[in-house]
Design a protein around this motif. Sequence first.
Motif, PDB file in Angstrom:
ATOM      1  N   LYS A 192       6.465  -8.457   1.204  1.00 14.51           N
ATOM      2  CA  LYS A 192       6.793  -7.041   1.290  1.00 14.51           C
ATOM      3  C   LYS A 192       5.601  -6.245   0.775  1.00 14.51           C
ATOM      4  CE  LYS A 192      10.027  -3.480   0.689  1.00 14.51           C
ATOM      5  NZ  LYS A 192      11.374  -3.033   0.443  1.00 14.51           N
ATOM      6  N   VAL A 193       5.153  -5.336   1.593  1.00 14.67           N
ATOM      7  CA  VAL A 193       3.928  -4.627   1.285  1.00 14.67           C
ATOM      8  C   VAL A 193       4.204  -3.133   1.255  1.00 14.67           C
ATOM      9  CG1 VAL A 193       1.665  -4.060   2.223  1.00 14.67           C
ATOM     10  CG2 VAL A 193       2.456  -6.397   2.272  1.00 14.67           C
ATOM     11  N   ARG A 194       3.548  -2.443   0.351  1.00 17.34           N
ATOM     12  CA  ARG A 194       3.706  -0.992   0.268  1.00 17.34           C
ATOM     13  C   ARG A 194       3.150  -0.332   1.525  1.00 17.34           C
ATOM     14  NH1 ARG A 194       2.769  -1.697  -5.321  1.00 17.34           N
ATOM     15  NH2 ARG A 194       4.667  -1.180  -6.386  1.00 17.34           N
TER      16      ARG A 194
ATOM     17  N   GLU B 205       3.626   5.334   0.744  1.00 16.51           N
ATOM     18  CA  GLU B 205       3.939   5.051  -0.658  1.00 16.51           C
ATOM     19  C   GLU B 205       2.674   5.037  -1.502  1.00 16.51           C
ATOM     20  OE1 GLU B 205       7.756   2.110  -0.857  1.00 16.51           O
ATOM     21  OE2 GLU B 205       6.013   1.376   0.202  1.00 16.51           O
ATOM     22  N   GLN B 206       1.633   4.408  -0.933  1.00 17.54           N
ATOM     23  CA  GLN B 206       0.369   4.337  -1.668  1.00 17.54           C
ATOM     24  C   GLN B 206      -0.175   5.721  -1.940  1.00 17.54           C
ATOM     25  OE1 GLN B 206      -1.991   1.754   0.763  1.00 17.54           O
ATOM     26  NE2 GLN B 206      -1.597  -0.006  -0.531  1.00 17.54           N
TER      27      GLN B 206
END
Lengths: 557, 304
Positions: free
Chosen positions: B6-8, B12-13
Amino acid sequence: MDYEFPKEFDLIVVGTGVVESILSAAASRVGKRVLQIDENDYYGGQWASFSLESIIKSKHHKKDYGGNESETNLLRFGNDLVSLKNIAHKFHMTSNNTLEEETDKIENEEQPKENKWTEENLLKLSRKFNIDLYPKLQYARGDFVELLISSNIARYCEYRSVSRILIWFNNRLESLPCSRSDVFANTKVSVVEKRMLMKLLTSLNDKEKHVQNYENKTFKEFLTDKKLTPNLIHYVLYGISSSSDDTSCEDGIEKARRFLNSLGRFGNTPFLFSLYGSGEIPQAFCRLSAVFGGTFALGQQIQGFSISDDKFKSVTLQSQTVEAEKLVLNIENLPARFIKSDKLEYISRCILITDRSVLDSEKEHLSLIFYPPTDGKSFTTVIEMGFLTGTCPNNLYLVHLIAKQNTSPQEDFQHVIDKLFASHVEETSQEKPSILWSYYFSMPETNDIILSDDLPNNIFVCPGPEIDLDYDTSVDKAKLLFEKMYPDLEFLPRAPDPEEIIIGDDNEEEESTDINEEDHDKVINVEQEDKENVISAEQEDKVNVISAEQEDKVDQQ
Amino acid sequence: MHGRLKVRTTEEQKAIKLKEQQKKLDAYKHAMERVLSTRKKDSYDPKSLQISSGILQANPDVYTIWNYRKEVILMKVKESNDDELEGEEKLIDFLEDEIKLTEQCLPSNPKSYGTWHHRYWVLLHHPKPNWNNEFSLCTKYLSKDDRNFHCWDYRRLLVNKIGITLDHELRFSTERLNNNFSNYSSWHYRSTLRKLDSDCVNHELELVKSAVFTDPIDSSAWFYLRWVLSNPTIKKDTKLELLEAFEQLEELEPDCKWVILGKCWLLEQGDLKTRLETYKKLVVLDPLRKGMYMDFIRQAQKEI
């Protein structure tokens, strides 16, 4: 072995060379379940790096490939055709020297003075060597480096740029003027020649321009027509484009462009080298594959594999049979019946340990040397690695010679060795390095090998190293195979950085609640494993770097 | 799915980044207020001084804060003059910290005027300045970025403070030029090292010739060439030789205005007709400076 593998995978990869490791990483990256196994207890196969002791002991032949296939209905991996041939190694020191030295050595851990190297103290330093079976450089702007960057695999390796490029000319070594600074600083050419050379280099590098009227002519003719002086032709033809007299104009220009295009990105030359040897490269891809859930097992006894209805079905390990949709294997592991070619081209290889650089200089630690073809001998590429490349101990040099094989490695390189090195320790001259140890062999060139039409279409065969300096052909090959295997999936998209990965996020569990309980657990487990993998891999990396640095420091002291 | 991380998302970043930036901004504003509110003529608040070093490390270009620190240093100097026993030692400790601070500021902006100036200023107030140390630092910085003119300036100041041999500096400048000769600073530095005499002028001429032939479009070498040519010790034969070489160069690079301009410098007292022709060429090649060349033509015609 006590542990068991799952019974089924999406893909089984046999071998850990560069091409199959890229495929393993690419498949794991898009979520395929991958099992990668190797009969060797080290990574890399024909792309591996060895310590001094292990390269001497290593047989590079695993077993007898003949017979009893029919009994078990299993096809055995491997063939006799694709293996290293003509292996010969030798220490070039006199033995009485050895005895005297040995008594000193017990008390005194310091390295011996010049000319005092013995077989024993070389072997003592065995683990400081990372001897590549096939050393590779990387064009700073080549496909391979771009792939390392775009896929985020670059972080698993460290690099050094080649610090200088030399060329054999007029019976001596000269530095090859390739960049603007080199041309400026060069004292061997006149100012007008400087301009002519720079002009040619800029025009070659200009992609828009196409050279006309040279369709059927050689690159040499093209350069001669440009009215370049003989030494400039020598530099450009044999150096910058590393071509021969009969290289076509088109190829010559293409090769020169690749060289020139990679200038000025990292360091003074167009090339990079992976610190601690080329054997690091397949491992970097394996690591990515493992981070994305790939299962790895080295030193496996593999009984063979089975085919039914013209399709690959399963691989039988020592006590277990594992099924998969697809099989990737390197050419070394392919049964002989699937190889159509009965004769192979070979690459002559020679590895030397020497006591000084071919051309002494304070700051040069990684030299690429072009030795143009002469008297029917092939173009020879020489790579000299110093201590800072992490491939050999302080005060020693590791020299690799590579050429297309004409007769035998010894004969192919004799003229180069005579010119560049003093052959025995006793006859040390002031300038030439002495050879302390030599290792000759022939590496099969497997890129153009013709495979049999009977090969099941879910088996994919990866070639070994090819004669090129770099990995770009291997990357192309891997991409091509991946497209065949998974036509709709992306090839090595960028892997996330550790800080982008969400660890222990609450949402994760909520999302997963609609999956049944068993699956749920699996999801979480896998996620956690991956995280651990990422983290531990990162830590390992650092440890490696640090310990290596410490070693360096100790050595310097 | 197996093996999926699961990656941002980039959104979101972005949000996280924005939040961090806002936090930094608030802290910065607060710190500035605090430091400026406690700035006084005759005493200082140690806490504010500490905060001010934090500000400078984040942004070394706030002159006000550097000035604030200079005021504090002057107080310290006065203090040390009053204290005969331990005064000097205390002052040295204080100033060494100050030097360290500038070192910490340079990485965030190696071209900060304020930092370089402050460093030199501190050393001038230092009872026992270590100029040699400064000199090696300077060399290190120049090897990282040899176009940092602050550093070249600093080097010139230092060379005057310590005895460095001419040879050493010539070698250094050659080394930097070999690395990259498109560098006004290193050529200029070379020109400040010595007065050219008839012995060394030819060597300099060869060096700069090599540069203009390697890359005639690069203006930095031409500027140096012009300076070398202005030297009265150059012989007439040498000039003629160079003129010939430039003619060869012009054949290879007919569209390069610098080559023609170089010829002009050599032709200054030469044949009028050739001069007029060269100026006319320049008008075509370098239309932006047409007026200047037309002026040359008029002046040359007046001379008749």
